[in-house]
Design a protein around this motif. Structure first.
Motif, mmCIF file in Angstrom:
data_model
loop_
_atom_site.group_PDB
_atom_site.id
_atom_site.type_symbol
_atom_site.label_atom_id
_atom_site.label_comp_id
_atom_site.label_asym_id
_atom_site.label_seq_id
_atom_site.Cartn_x
_atom_site.Cartn_y
_atom_site.Cartn_z
ATOM 1 N N ARG A 151 -42.351 70.596 22.825
ATOM 2 C CA ARG A 151 -43.391 71.292 22.062
ATOM 3 C C ARG A 151 -44.056 70.337 21.070
ATOM 4 O O ARG A 151 -43.376 69.594 20.351
ATOM 5 C CB ARG A 151 -42.798 72.482 21.325
ATOM 6 N N LYS A 152 -45.371 70.417 21.057
ATOM 7 C CA LYS A 152 -46.157 69.580 20.152
ATOM 8 C C LYS A 152 -47.046 70.463 19.281
ATOM 9 O O LYS A 152 -47.237 71.657 19.548
ATOM 10 C CB LYS A 152 -47.034 68.601 20.943
ATOM 11 N N THR A 153 -47.587 69.837 18.242
ATOM 12 C CA THR A 153 -48.487 70.545 17.324
ATOM 13 C C THR A 153 -49.856 69.885 17.322
ATOM 14 O O THR A 153 -50.039 68.782 17.870
ATOM 15 C CB THR A 153 -47.923 70.535 15.899
ATOM 16 N N LYS B 109 -51.222 68.606 14.828
ATOM 17 C CA LYS B 109 -51.073 67.371 14.063
ATOM 18 C C LYS B 109 -50.598 66.230 14.943
ATOM 19 O O LYS B 109 -51.066 65.073 14.812
ATOM 20 C CB LYS B 109 -50.094 67.595 12.914
ATOM 21 N N ASP B 110 -49.674 66.507 15.876
ATOM 22 C CA ASP B 110 -49.194 65.479 16.806
ATOM 23 C C ASP B 110 -50.337 64.934 17.654
ATOM 24 O O ASP B 110 -50.429 63.727 17.914
ATOM 25 C CB ASP B 110 -48.109 66.051 17.721
ATOM 26 N N VAL C 49 -48.739 72.618 23.495
ATOM 27 C CA VAL C 49 -49.229 72.349 22.145
ATOM 28 C C VAL C 49 -49.577 73.669 21.467
ATOM 29 O O VAL C 49 -50.473 74.389 21.928
ATOM 30 C CB VAL C 49 -50.461 71.422 22.172
ATOM 31 N N ASP C 50 -48.875 73.968 20.357
ATOM 32 C CA ASP C 50 -49.121 75.204 19.599
ATOM 33 C C ASP C 50 -49.361 76.381 20.543
ATOM 34 O O ASP C 50 -50.446 76.961 20.598
ATOM 35 C CB ASP C 50 -50.307 75.024 18.656
ATOM 36 N N TRP D 65 -50.983 79.722 19.457
ATOM 37 C CA TRP D 65 -52.387 79.513 19.142
ATOM 38 C C TRP D 65 -53.206 79.383 20.428
ATOM 39 O O TRP D 65 -54.285 79.959 20.559
ATOM 40 C CB TRP D 65 -52.505 78.240 18.292
#
Length: 541
Positions: A317-319, A321-322, A344-345, A348
């Motif tokens: 899992r990434k965000t 920001k990443d 990613v998120d 969202w």
């Protein structure tokens, strides 16, 4: 005159005695003349009565049912007694039904208050069941009451219309997607800054998901997105409304490959190729596709990995920001490879309407020709109330059997699950989107019955010039295109009252995305035979 009178009397006397041998032994000659005349007259009337009476009895016997004269009073008495009993029973039934209605309403009101310990779907099923019983009660009361009182209310004034009583309920109502609570990001591309989309894994459905994620990345990085060439990827403009995306954002955020190449004077260079995935191979891209890029006039630098051990089979899992830290750059053109598997998120990304701020229901939408064709097909064959079923079979057996439990169901079990949904949704017809063989769909059709009635499975028929629902596709040369037909299937399914999908299928996931974005998703939507509502998986409710 005396002689004549005497002769006449003698003749009458002789005639009478000759025809009545029973009286020949009587001596009447010694009676007084006056007595003889009176006696003659009396005997004459008696014989007449004796002749007429039997005829009269016979006539009455055949003309009138004598028994009815004696039993009419008894039958009338019995009828009145039975009628009275029926009336009494009906009035008692009305009283009991009225009590039942009061009890059901009490339960209904109780469930509205004490519903914290059950799931949303279970709670809706309870309410639907109660309302069904209340409605059935209403019909029984009306039937029983109709012979005695006109109107739709009982003598005590109890209303028989559920909607007027304030407890109407739609069992498969639409999901409240809460669009006003969406978390969004503004897509503001910097001048001459591009992200080159690369989607290679799977079929068209995978590519559409990959393209949507590329749009999210482009918005994060403030870049315009370059749509791939049809010589490198699918011909997206045949199935998607590309102009619709720019209109919804209010600026040019996606650029067709041809326009991009004109801007770069038919020779473009990807300044930085940073791969989101490094395993099983950088950017999930082989040498053959690198050669295709070069043949299109696209040169590339060295492929770099953003993370050393990011595997498509086990993505971490990434965000946002990443993404900004790893792919932020001032270079004009960058590429990050296939991001279909990127995580990613997630919340969202998967929210209804998507993560990007826009003024439309959805950004990625079928072309106008496909939308119109889908509407015409529904109007022609299905009507507004129908269930859509994505019944994937070909190539799905091995995939499903790797899961525990398997998601590949025998036809009888699948038919049973579908029939239960038909009963729940109260829909008269099913649209079937499938790759199954005719032997399977034929057996499935024979087993989907409700209350002794077959529920038809409707598939899109081959093109027929006598039918006009697909005339637009035929006129624009889109008939027979497998990707156009697949998108048409998805569009019809997305417009259904209720949708039954195949768990693990990206085709199903693409339909679910459209249903959420369009607001057509129902609380009855589910994965076949799993009872799992896909609209609640991402926490929409």
């Amino acid at each position: 005159m005396d002689r004549d009178s005497s002769d006449e009397d003698d003749a009458r006397r002789n005639l009478t005695y000759q025809n009545d041998t029973t009286r020949s032994g009587f001596n009447v000659e010694g009676l007084e003349p006056q007595m003889r005349r009176r006696s003659k007259l009396t005997f004459h009337k008696g014989y007449l009565f004796a002749l007429v009476l039997p005829l009269l009895i016979v006539f009455i016997y055949f003309s009138i049912d004598i028994r009815s004269l004696f039993t009419s009073d008894i039958s009338s008495f019995k009828f009145n007694t039975v009628s009275s009993q029926i009336r009494e029973s009906q009035l008692q039934a009305l009283h009991l039904l009225n009590q039942q209605q009061s009890s059901l309403l009490s339960i209904w009101n109780h469930t509205l208050v004490n519903s914290n310990n059950i799931t949303t779907v279970q709670f809706d099923d309870i309410k639907a069941t109660l309302l069904t019983q209340i409605t059935l009660n209403k019909h029984i009361q009306q039937i029983l009451l109709s012979p005695y009182k006109a109107g739709d209310t009982l003598q005590n004034g109890t209303a028989l219309d559920p909607s007027s009583a304030g407890y109407s309920f739609h069992r498969c109502r639409k999901v409240d997607q809460k669009f006003s609570e969406r978390r969004t990001i503004e897509w503001k591309p910097r001048r001459n800054k591009f992200l080159f989309a690369i989607c290679l894994s799977g079929q068209m459905s995978n590519h559409l998901i990959c393209l949507e994620k590329h749009m999210f990345f482009a918005a994060i990085l403030n870049r315009a997105l370059v749509i791939p060439s049809s010589r490198f990827d699918y011909q997206y403009n045949r199935v998607l409304d590309i102009a619709h995306i720019n209109d919804c954002i209010g600026k040019k955020v996606v650029v067709p490959f041809e326009d991009f190449m004109k801007l770069k004077k038919n020779h473009a260079h990807i300044d930085k190729f940073i791969c989101y995935f490094s395993t099983p191979q950088p950017c999930y891209m082989d040498e053959e596709h690198l050669k295709k890029l070069k043949s299109l006039g696209i040169s590339t630098g060295k492929l770099e990995a953003a993370w050393k051990n990011e595997d498509v089979k086990n993505p971490s899992r990434k965000t946002v920001k990443d993404v900004e830290e790893k792919f932020g750059s001032d270079d004009d053109v960058i590429a990050i490879g296939d991001v279909y598997f990127a995580d990613v998120d997630r919340d969202w990304m998967l929210q209804p309407g998507g993560p990007i701020a826009h003024k439309c229901k959805t950004l990625i939408e079928p072309s106008k020709l496909i939308l119109l064709t889908a509407e015409r097909f529904i109007q022609t064959f299905l009507g507004s109330n129908f269930i859509a079923l994505h019944f994937r079979r070909h190539g799905f057996l091995k995939f499903c059997n790797a899961k525990k439990p398997s998601c590949f169901y025998p036809i009888p079990q699948a038919a049973d699950c579908i029939t239960r949904m038909v009963e729940r949704a109260n829909s008269p017809v099913i649209y079937l989107s499938t790759d199954a063989a005719g032997s399977e769909t034929g057996l499935l059709q024979s087993m989907i019955m409700l209350n002794g009635k077959t529920i038809p499975l409707v598939k899109r028929p081959p093109h027929n010039s006598a039918e006009k629902w697909d005339a637009l596709l035929y006129r624009h040369g889109l008939e027979g295109d497998s990707q156009v037909e697949a998108m048409l299937d998805k569009t019809i399914c997305a417009m259904a009252s209720v949708f039954i999908g195949a768990s693990g299928s990206t085709f199903t996931e693409d339909i679910l995305r459209l249903r959420k974005d369009w607001g057509t998703a129902s609380i009855c939507d589910e994965y076949l035979c799993q009872g799992e509502n896909p609209n609640f998986i991402s926490g929409e409710e």
